[in-house]
Design an enzyme around this catalytic site. Structure first.
Site, PDB file in Angstrom:
ATOM      1  N   GLU A 178       0.822  -1.238   0.000  1.00 51.22           N
ATOM      2  CA  GLU A 178       0.000   0.000   0.000  1.00 51.22           C
ATOM      3  C   GLU A 178       0.846   1.274   0.000  1.00 51.22           C
ATOM      4  O   GLU A 178       0.642   2.179   0.822  1.00 51.22           O
ATOM      5  CB  GLU A 178      -0.974   0.003   1.192  1.00 51.22           C
ATOM      6  N   GLU A 297      -5.389  -8.352  -0.412  1.00 55.62           N
ATOM      7  CA  GLU A 297      -6.084  -8.046   0.847  1.00 55.62           C
ATOM      8  C   GLU A 297      -7.547  -7.830   0.502  1.00 55.62           C
ATOM      9  O   GLU A 297      -7.874  -6.882  -0.232  1.00 55.62           O
ATOM     10  CB  GLU A 297      -5.516  -6.794   1.529  1.00 55.62           C
TER      11      GLU A 297
END
Ligand code: AHR
Length: 505
Positions: A178, A297
């Protein structure tokens, strides 16, 4: 909620009308040093269930039942401040550190080698991630050498000195986590991340050309930089990586169950947009190779997200962070997510439930017990039953109105067929909160000679959940399989239900 049209539904299947092979890695998990995922989750030497390595045998048994094909580790936001050398070598010499991502005390008693042992114990493929926040491209390359190089050079010899003379042969590697998020330790803008990831990837592959690399994509469709981040990072790294990562956490903050149960529309559009970006970049870069999607995720996460409680560990060891309790409507969203994976097997090759134990997880532990949340069951059923190729299913369904997505079909469906075992599966969610939906299953080519089993989860209360006191509140039951006549079977699907049919062809 009433159906706009109360007629029956029809599902058309043809084992020759396929999407593409189902990548088994679509049924993978994720473990982060966050909350009680590692400590008190999979690793707890003080537990009555611990084996000689301190792994919890009761948790391992559930993870084996789900049969996660790969496990991503060690983060997550934790990754971006992690020094992998802290977690290897003699345990009594490992530093205790402040983990800034979750404000937790990290003891480093569990690290890379323990993770590899854990993966071997549950027969799953390790998917390691390298730190692109505070970590350098040299650190990333060193970790690949430590894990995968034969002995004879510094980091491979260090591994041998730590008790592992044979390389771990880790195939899947994530290049950061991320990095688009301002919350990330060492967050980078897309061009800076693209340049760093490209150079890290080059060095990692020079150590081991057989490894497969996952690039960081957008951490959610809600990011202001989505999908430009994806385009820029992919354009810079296309030749160096094999997968592009997606993250998304589903929420029902507005308590609008009708819209929440239609969230598959959002999942679908995320995949569609990134598929477009992949095609565009491939064409723009005049490339002959493909890059696929890794949804590494995904889960429901919104009840346990109070920043002051669920994100801050107060510098304690293994604090209770983000221990989401899942209910029936969450399980139905999870089942649809898995339907979306099967409908996009051409481009989606990896998907990791975030996470595997305790933290945002279908499995919850206490000192001596484990609890399966509602979401455990669809994940386990898809992992067990969906194999071979995904079928391109045609569905005629009644519709209902949602505030977020307008008119939506009441049924959400996917199916698979495995020629090697001549077994197939159909997965159906009935999104209606009040209506039974009669459904006809039509086989347009070879019909099954029998429907071997039907697993069904349902309930009248979308908020019903399992607890240690009542672990069987929402679990699948086996219902009587319908018979097949002239290539057609009929069933009644209860409201708020997930049904998985096993077929023998
Ligand atoms: O899974 C929990 C967190 O969610 C991860 O650390 C991060 O990658 C994401 O924002």
């Amino acid at each position: 909620m009433s159906l706009a049209d109360s007629s029956k539904a029809e599902i058309y299947l043809d084992i020759n009308r396929v999407t593409s092979p189902i990548s088994p890695l679509l049924f993978s998990g994720f473990l982060e040093h966050m909350g009680r995922a590692i400590y008190e989750g999979i690793y707890d030497p003080s537990s009555p269930h611990a084996d000689a390595n301190g792994l919890r045998t009761d948790v391992l048994a559930l993870l084996r039942e789900v049969n996660y094909r790969a496990m991503r580790y060690p983060g997550g936001n934790f990754l971006s401040g992690y020094r992998w050398l802290d977690g290897v070598g003699p345990r009594d010499q490992r530093p205790r550190r402040r983990d800034l991502a979750w404000q937790t005390l990290e003891t480093n008693q569990f690290g890379t080698n323990e993770f590899i042992e854990f993966c071997r114990a549950i027969n799953t493929e390790p998917m390691l991630a390298v730190n692109m926040g505070t970590g350098t491209i040299q650190d990333a390359a060193n970790l690949v050498e430590y894990c995968n190089a034969p002995i004879g050079t510094q980091y491979a010899d260090l591994r041998a000195a730590h008790g592992y003379p044979d390389p771990h042969q880790v195939k899947y590697w994530c290049v950061g986590n991320e990095m688009d998020g301002p919350w990330q330790i060492g967050h980078l803008e897309a061009p800076e991340y693209g340049a760093k990831a490209r150079e890290a990837a080059k060095m990692m592959r020079w150590h081991d050309p057989s490894i497969k690399l996952v690039l960081c994509g957008s951490s959610s469709t809600g990011m202001p930089t989505y999908p430009e981040w994806d385009r820029i990072a992919l354009e810079m790294c296309w030749e160096q990586v094999d997968y592009h990562s997606m993250h998304y956490y589903a929420t029902n903050r507005e308590n609008d169950t009708a819209s929440y149960l239609a969230l598959a529309a959002e999942f679908e559009s995320f995949v569609d947009t990134l598929t477009g970006v992949l095609r565009y970049v491939k064409a723009k870069n005049r490339s002959k190779r493909d890059v696929f999607l890794s949804w590494d995720e995904w889960n429901v996460w919104y009840k346990a997200t109070r920043p002051e409680v669920d994100f801050r560990g107060d510098w304690k060891e293994a604090p209770h962070l983000s221990e989401e309790v899942y209910n029936l409507e969450d399980a139905l969203v999870v089942a649809q997510w898995l339907n979306v994976f099967l409908r996009h097997t051409d481009v989606l090759k990896i998907a990791c439930v975030a996470q595997a134990v305790n933290t945002i997880s279908p499995i919850h532990t206490t000192r001596d017990r484990v609890l399966k949340h509602t979401t455990y069951y669809p994940i386990m059923l898809f992992s067990k039953l969906a194999s071979g190729t995904a079928l391109d299913v045609a569905v005629k369904s009644p519709h209902y109105q949602t505030q977020k997505f307008g008119d939506m079909p009441v049924l959400d469906v996917s199916a698979s067929y495995d020629e090697s075992t001549r077994a197939g599966a159909i997965f159906i969610v009935n999104r209606s909160q009040s209506e039974n939906v009669p459904v006809e299953l039509h086989w347009q080519d070879r019909a099954p000679w029998k429907i071997a089993a039907v697993h069904q989860m349902s309930g009248s209360d979308p908020k019903a959940f399992n607890s240690l006191e009542n672990p069987g509140e929402i679990v699948p039951i086996m219902i009587t399989p319908p018979t097949i006549e002239d290539g057609c079977a009929q069933m009644l699907l209860p409201p708020l239900s997930f049904t998985a049919l096993e077929m023998c062809l």
